[in-house]
Write a protein that holds these residues in place. Structure first.
Motif, PDB file in Angstrom:
ATOM      1  N   ASP A  94      -9.491   0.564   5.353  1.00 53.16           N
ATOM      2  CA  ASP A  94     -10.133  -0.808   6.263  1.00 53.16           C
ATOM      3  C   ASP A  94      -8.885  -0.836   7.325  1.00 53.16           C
ATOM      4  OD1 ASP A  94     -12.062  -0.795   4.264  1.00 53.16           O
ATOM      5  OD2 ASP A  94     -11.422  -2.199   3.651  1.00 53.16           O
ATOM      6  N   VAL A  95      -7.777  -0.248   7.191  1.00 47.16           N
ATOM      7  CA  VAL A  95      -6.924  -0.747   8.309  1.00 47.16           C
ATOM      8  C   VAL A  95      -7.310   0.468   9.975  1.00 47.16           C
ATOM      9  CG1 VAL A  95      -4.005  -0.645   9.035  1.00 47.16           C
ATOM     10  CG2 VAL A  95      -5.264  -1.671   7.093  1.00 47.16           C
ATOM     11  N   ALA A  96      -7.169   1.537   9.494  1.00 39.98           N
ATOM     12  CA  ALA A  96      -7.661   2.192  10.363  1.00 39.98           C
ATOM     13  C   ALA A  96      -8.819   2.193  10.953  1.00 39.98           C
ATOM     14  CB  ALA A  96      -8.141   4.305   9.454  1.00 39.98           C
TER      15      ALA A  96
ATOM     16  N   ASN B 124       3.523  -8.092  14.216  1.00 37.47           N
ATOM     17  CA  ASN B 124       2.716  -7.601  15.106  1.00 37.47           C
ATOM     18  C   ASN B 124       0.926  -7.160  14.351  1.00 37.47           C
ATOM     19  OD1 ASN B 124       3.337  -5.773  17.401  1.00 37.47           O
ATOM     20  ND2 ASN B 124       2.144  -4.725  16.286  1.00 37.47           N
ATOM     21  N   TYR B 125       0.329  -7.102  15.217  1.00 38.37           N
ATOM     22  CA  TYR B 125      -1.188  -6.816  14.750  1.00 38.37           C
ATOM     23  C   TYR B 125      -1.273  -5.814  13.872  1.00 38.37           C
ATOM     24  CZ  TYR B 125      -5.813  -6.672  14.813  1.00 38.37           C
ATOM     25  OH  TYR B 125      -7.983  -6.615  14.023  1.00 38.37           O
ATOM     26  N   SER B 126      -0.867  -4.406  14.901  1.00 39.78           N
ATOM     27  CA  SER B 126      -0.950  -3.488  14.016  1.00 39.78           C
ATOM     28  C   SER B 126       0.216  -3.132  13.493  1.00 39.78           C
ATOM     29  CB  SER B 126      -1.015  -2.538  15.199  1.00 39.78           C
ATOM     30  OG  SER B 126      -2.630  -2.351  16.149  1.00 39.78           O
ATOM     31  N   PRO B 127      -0.124  -2.393  12.756  1.00 43.36           N
ATOM     32  CA  PRO B 127       1.054  -1.955  11.808  1.00 43.36           C
ATOM     33  C   PRO B 127       2.216  -1.261  13.027  1.00 43.36           C
ATOM     34  CG  PRO B 127      -0.790  -0.798  10.992  1.00 43.36           C
ATOM     35  CD  PRO B 127      -1.059  -1.756  12.386  1.00 43.36           C
ATOM     36  N   LEU B 128       3.860  -1.069  12.733  1.00 43.94           N
ATOM     37  CA  LEU B 128       4.516  -0.669  13.336  1.00 43.94           C
ATOM     38  C   LEU B 128       5.077   0.326  11.814  1.00 43.94           C
ATOM     39  CD1 LEU B 128       6.815  -3.785  13.041  1.00 43.94           C
ATOM     40  CD2 LEU B 128       5.588  -2.728  15.148  1.00 43.94           C
ATOM     41  N   TRP B 129       5.033   1.382  13.306  1.00 38.50           N
ATOM     42  CA  TRP B 129       5.120   3.106  13.483  1.00 38.50           C
ATOM     43  C   TRP B 129       6.240   3.825  14.294  1.00 38.50           C
ATOM     44  CZ3 TRP B 129       3.041   4.261   8.422  1.00 38.50           C
ATOM     45  CH2 TRP B 129       3.078   5.153   7.875  1.00 38.50           C
ATOM     46  N   SER B 130       6.844   2.904  14.443  1.00 36.65           N
ATOM     47  CA  SER B 130       8.118   3.314  15.705  1.00 36.65           C
ATOM     48  C   SER B 130       9.611   3.389  15.096  1.00 36.65           C
ATOM     49  CB  SER B 130       8.033   2.589  16.888  1.00 36.65           C
ATOM     50  OG  SER B 130       9.114   2.282  17.548  1.00 36.65           O
ATOM     51  N   GLY B 131      10.497   4.369  15.332  1.00 34.88           N
ATOM     52  CA  GLY B 131      11.651   3.756  15.176  1.00 34.88           C
ATOM     53  C   GLY B 131      12.492   2.901  15.317  1.00 34.88           C
TER      54      GLY B 131
ATOM     55  N   TRP C 217      -0.565   7.611  20.826  1.00 37.55           N
ATOM     56  CA  TRP C 217      -0.553   7.557  19.179  1.00 37.55           C
ATOM     57  C   TRP C 217      -1.436   8.064  17.947  1.00 37.55           C
ATOM     58  CZ3 TRP C 217      -0.585   3.846  15.640  1.00 37.55           C
ATOM     59  CH2 TRP C 217      -1.169   3.672  14.700  1.00 37.55           C
ATOM     60  N   GLY C 218      -0.669   8.320  16.959  1.00 40.66           N
ATOM     61  CA  GLY C 218      -1.172   8.888  16.091  1.00 40.66           C
ATOM     62  C   GLY C 218      -0.504   8.567  14.557  1.00 40.66           C
ATOM     63  N   GLY C 219      -0.152   9.060  14.013  1.00 42.48           N
ATOM     64  CA  GLY C 219       0.167   9.544  12.364  1.00 42.48           C
ATOM     65  C   GLY C 219       0.013   9.441  11.873  1.00 42.48           C
ATOM     66  N   ALA C 220       0.341   9.174  10.611  1.00 37.48           N
ATOM     67  CA  ALA C 220      -0.881   8.687   9.276  1.00 37.48           C
ATOM     68  C   ALA C 220      -2.039   7.489   9.445  1.00 37.48           C
ATOM     69  CB  ALA C 220       0.661   8.744   7.923  1.00 37.48           C
ATOM     70  N   VAL C 221      -1.978   6.962  10.224  1.00 37.15           N
ATOM     71  CA  VAL C 221      -2.076   5.507   9.604  1.00 37.15           C
ATOM     72  C   VAL C 221      -3.894   5.580   9.846  1.00 37.15           C
ATOM     73  CG1 VAL C 221      -2.778   2.759  10.422  1.00 37.15           C
ATOM     74  CG2 VAL C 221      -0.366   3.747   9.648  1.00 37.15           C
ATOM     75  N   PRO C 222      -4.007   6.006  11.547  1.00 37.75           N
ATOM     76  CA  PRO C 222      -5.465   6.081  12.066  1.00 37.75           C
ATOM     77  C   PRO C 222      -5.945   6.988  10.350  1.00 37.75           C
ATOM     78  CG  PRO C 222      -3.933   6.930  13.434  1.00 37.75           C
ATOM     79  CD  PRO C 222      -3.137   7.018  13.040  1.00 37.75           C
ATOM     80  N   LEU C 223      -5.256   7.982   9.857  1.00 39.47           N
ATOM     81  CA  LEU C 223      -5.818   9.527   9.034  1.00 39.47           C
ATOM     82  C   LEU C 223      -6.146   8.709   7.997  1.00 39.47           C
ATOM     83  CD1 LEU C 223      -4.151  12.096  10.168  1.00 39.47           C
ATOM     84  CD2 LEU C 223      -6.511  11.951  10.895  1.00 39.47           C
TER      85      LEU C 223
ATOM     86  N   ALA D  54       0.788  -1.068   0.438  1.00 37.25           N
ATOM     87  CA  ALA D  54       0.100   0.182  -0.084  1.00 37.25           C
ATOM     88  C   ALA D  54       1.272   0.912  -0.454  1.00 37.25           C
ATOM     89  CB  ALA D  54      -1.263  -0.040   0.847  1.00 37.25           C
ATOM     90  N   PHE D  55       0.804   2.316  -0.516  1.00 37.02           N
ATOM     91  CA  PHE D  55       1.067   3.525  -0.287  1.00 37.02           C
ATOM     92  C   PHE D  55       1.269   3.682   0.981  1.00 37.02           C
ATOM     93  CE2 PHE D  55      -3.189   5.581   0.566  1.00 37.02           C
ATOM     94  CZ  PHE D  55      -2.650   6.298   1.762  1.00 37.02           C
ATOM     95  N   LEU D  56       1.240   3.554   1.722  1.00 37.50           N
ATOM     96  CA  LEU D  56       1.689   3.746   3.086  1.00 37.50           C
ATOM     97  C   LEU D  56       2.921   2.895   4.073  1.00 37.50           C
ATOM     98  CD1 LEU D  56      -0.942   4.628   5.898  1.00 37.50           C
ATOM     99  CD2 LEU D  56       0.804   6.082   5.012  1.00 37.50           C
ATOM    100  N   GLY D  57       3.435   2.413   2.659  1.00 37.68           N
ATOM    101  CA  GLY D  57       4.716   1.656   2.300  1.00 37.68           C
ATOM    102  C   GLY D  57       5.164   0.379   3.027  1.00 37.68           C
ATOM    103  N   ALA D  58       6.380  -0.259   2.268  1.00 37.02           N
ATOM    104  CA  ALA D  58       6.932  -1.404   3.228  1.00 37.02           C
ATOM    105  C   ALA D  58       6.975  -1.279   3.755  1.00 37.02           C
ATOM    106  CB  ALA D  58       7.516  -2.263   1.960  1.00 37.02           C
TER     107      ALA D  58
END
Ligand code: CA
Ligand code: CA
Length: 587
Positions: free
Chosen positions: A566-568, A490-497, A556-562, A413-417
């Protein structure tokens, strides 16, 4: 010696701790910045060293002792709106500097968690951040704490008071420009990129004199735009046009071509080059701009003294999927046939990991970092993708009504590998620890036209999970072979350094709220602690009074919830927050 300001007086605890350490006036020097990775008592660069390896030689917290690790303090960022906290803390002389959502900066006593001062940029109405009101951290230089704002300014604050020393408008926020990345300081210059690729801005990297904020050079990242250098207040062409207009773009599209270097840069002193990545060409609808669209979705090596582009490597020529090429390029050396290879590794949104020669940008090898890639069948010998033409979203002009082109299902998806969240490289295991996500999207093109300050996409999309059980996958990758050594799902998308340490540990946070410590060799979870909200910040470690500390922001936040479609929906139960957590072993 220390002035009290109207905004907030220095706390007694800070004055006492400064007096105890006797380092009240220790300014951050170029040498401190260059040596940051190996000096364990401070963290004065984004990436724990300008190379961005996010590796620490500290090992008191290790696979044997980490079970005993516990929080020593937590600090709330307050504010009525809790939004994504993507900051990496900095540490200098027992003081922690962090940024918070809505362009705020905090100085905190690293021993107690007491607030020393707080700065709020007081943003205007009408800012246009594409992907949450986040910020990724400050730069430190001299007695200044420098950061970029959502209304596209650079602000330098005094480290002891939080008072503004200088402030510069980098670009016009009304045209869609903003700044979310941490700037870096190289040879006394603050280097920043800009965000705004979804609004048809012109990407650029700029260098300012860190002492006073005077502009030194500007390097636009869309082919056709001239770069400039300023000497004694005079603006001069730096003699490098960055290519002629109209070579890789049709007509006037280069004038609103995007290619925003929004995720900041790294630097390697060994080859004396800055490395910045660039985002999508604008608009997303690729049928409107035939050609490779230089220098979008690329990695650029830039001369830190002049802004000249020394080499470029384009990961997704003629991008049609919003595969921004902004991700960090991490310098590392390895031995092959007795020879040292000056390499650099970078993990792209498009699904591939690239190993490049960092002296000249030559492609060494590439390999997938997700299980499913549907838009390309692989990379050719130069690293150019081999396109699967049927997976490019269709041209609206070919449809019956000319309104909506054929929808395709593309992976990633565009939010990326891998998105913005920085990976780590361990000198001990010689592995990259890459936070990736397995998801795909339905994507289609629509007609669009550029209008200042409006979204400029010409595309619609819905993101979907590929697997029911997990989206996030932290992968340990061997850059010499392309082999995956282990994976953590991980169940949710990883978004941490990610942070790697000599204690054979890899730290990462997840949206479920956990700070996780994994065995660097096996991927086994050796530690977990729930911080109360999702972690989308970057963890650090340092040493103070002979003890090793670990800190991370939670919120929690960033691009994923926005943007997550379907993932959001699937993860809408995750709670918001806004805090810093600091950990150590018991005495
Ligand atoms: Ca250091
Ligand atoms: Ca983009």
């Amino acid at each position: 010696m220390i002035k009290t300001t109207k905004t907030k007086a220095l706390s007694l605890s800070m004055i006492v701790s400064l007096a105890l350490t006797g380092m009240a006036n220790a300014n951050v020097t170029n040498k401190d910045i260059l040596n940051d990775q190996m000096t364990t008592e401070d963290v004065v660069t984004y990436g724990l060293g300008l190379k961005g390896q996010r590796y620490s030689p500290l090992k008191k917290i290790n696979t044997e002792t980490v079970k005993e690790m516990r929080p020593v303090w937590s600090f709330s960022l307050g504010g009525e709106k809790q939004r994504g906290q993507e900051s990496q803390p900095m540490i200098k002389d027992g003081v922690m500097y962090i940024t918070g959502s809505y362009s705020r900066v905090f100085a905190i006593d690293a021993r107690t968690g007491d607030e020393l001062w707080q700065y709020d940029a007081r943003l205007p109405d009408g800012i246009m951040p594409c992907c949450d009101v986040i910020n990724r951290g400050v730069a430190l230089y001299g007695d200044l704490v420098i950061f970029g704002t959502l209304d596209a300014k650079l602000v330098a604050l005094h480290k002891d008071t939080g008072k503004v020393v200088w402030k510069k408008k980098v670009e016009d926020y009304k045209a869609g420009y903003s700044i979310t990345a941490a700037p870096i300081v190289v040879k006394g210059k603050v280097i920043t990129g800009v965000a705004g690729g979804e609004f048809g801005i012109v990407g650029k990297v700029r260098a300012y004199d860190a002492k006073n904020g005077n502009l030194v050079w500007e390097r636009p990242t869309v082919e056709g735009h001239m770069g400039y250098i300023w000497k004694n207040g005079k603006k001069m062409e730096n003699g490098i046009s960055g290519g002629k207009a109209g070579q890789t773009w049709p007509g006037d599209l280069w004038k609103s071509g995007g290619a925003a270097p929004w995720n900041g840069g790294t630097y390697d002193a060994d080859v004396d080059l800055l490395f910045f990545g660039t985002g999508n060409p604008a608009p997303w609808n690729s049928h409107l701009r035939p050609g490779d669209n230089y220098f979008s979705s690329s990695r650029l090596a830039i001369d830190p003294d002049t802004g000249k582009i020394v080499w470029h490597f384009q990961t997704t020529p003629h991008d049609g999927w919003d595969y921004d090429g902004v991700n960090e390029l991490i310098s590392f050396d390895y031995k092959q046939n007795g020879k040292t290879v000056k390499a650099a590794g970078t993990a792209d949104r498009n699904g591939f990991f690239y190993v490049l020669n960092r002296e000249n940008g030559d492609f060494i090898r590439g390999f997938p970092i997700v299980d499913k890639i549907s838009w390309a069948s692989g990379l050719d010998k130069n690293g150019r993708p081999i396109y699967i033409d049927s997976n490019r979203p269709g041209n609206p002009a070919d449809s019956k009504k000319g309104k909506k082109g054929t929808t395709v299902t593309s992976a990633p998806a565009f939010l990326g590998a891998k998105n913005w969240m920085p990976m780590a490289y361990s000198k001990d295991t010689e592995l990259f620890y890459v936070p990736t996500n397995e998801w795909e999207m339905d994507i289609w093109n629509e007609p669009t036209a550029y209008k200042k300050g409006s979204a400029y996409l010409g595309a619609g999309f819905t993101i979907k999970a590929i697997n029911e059980a997990y989206i996030g996958v932290l992968r340990a990758m061997d850059p010499k072979t392309g082999k995956e050594v282990w994976r953590y799902k991980n169940y949710s998308p990883l978004w941490s350094g990610v942070l790697a340490t000599a204690g054979n540990l890899v730290f990462i946070g997840n949206p479920e709220g956990y700070l996780l410590g994994l065995n660097a060799k096996t991927g086994d979870v050796e530690y977990k602690f729930n911080t109360g909200s999702g972690i989308v910040g970057s963890p650090i470690t340092w040493e103070m009074d002979g003890e090793q500390y670990i800190s991370v922001l939670s919120g929690w936040g960033g691009a994923v919830p926005l943007w997550g479609g379907d993932v959001a929906k699937r993860i809408k139960h995750l709670n918001q927050g806004g805090s810093v957590w600091t950990f150590k072993l018991p005495k």
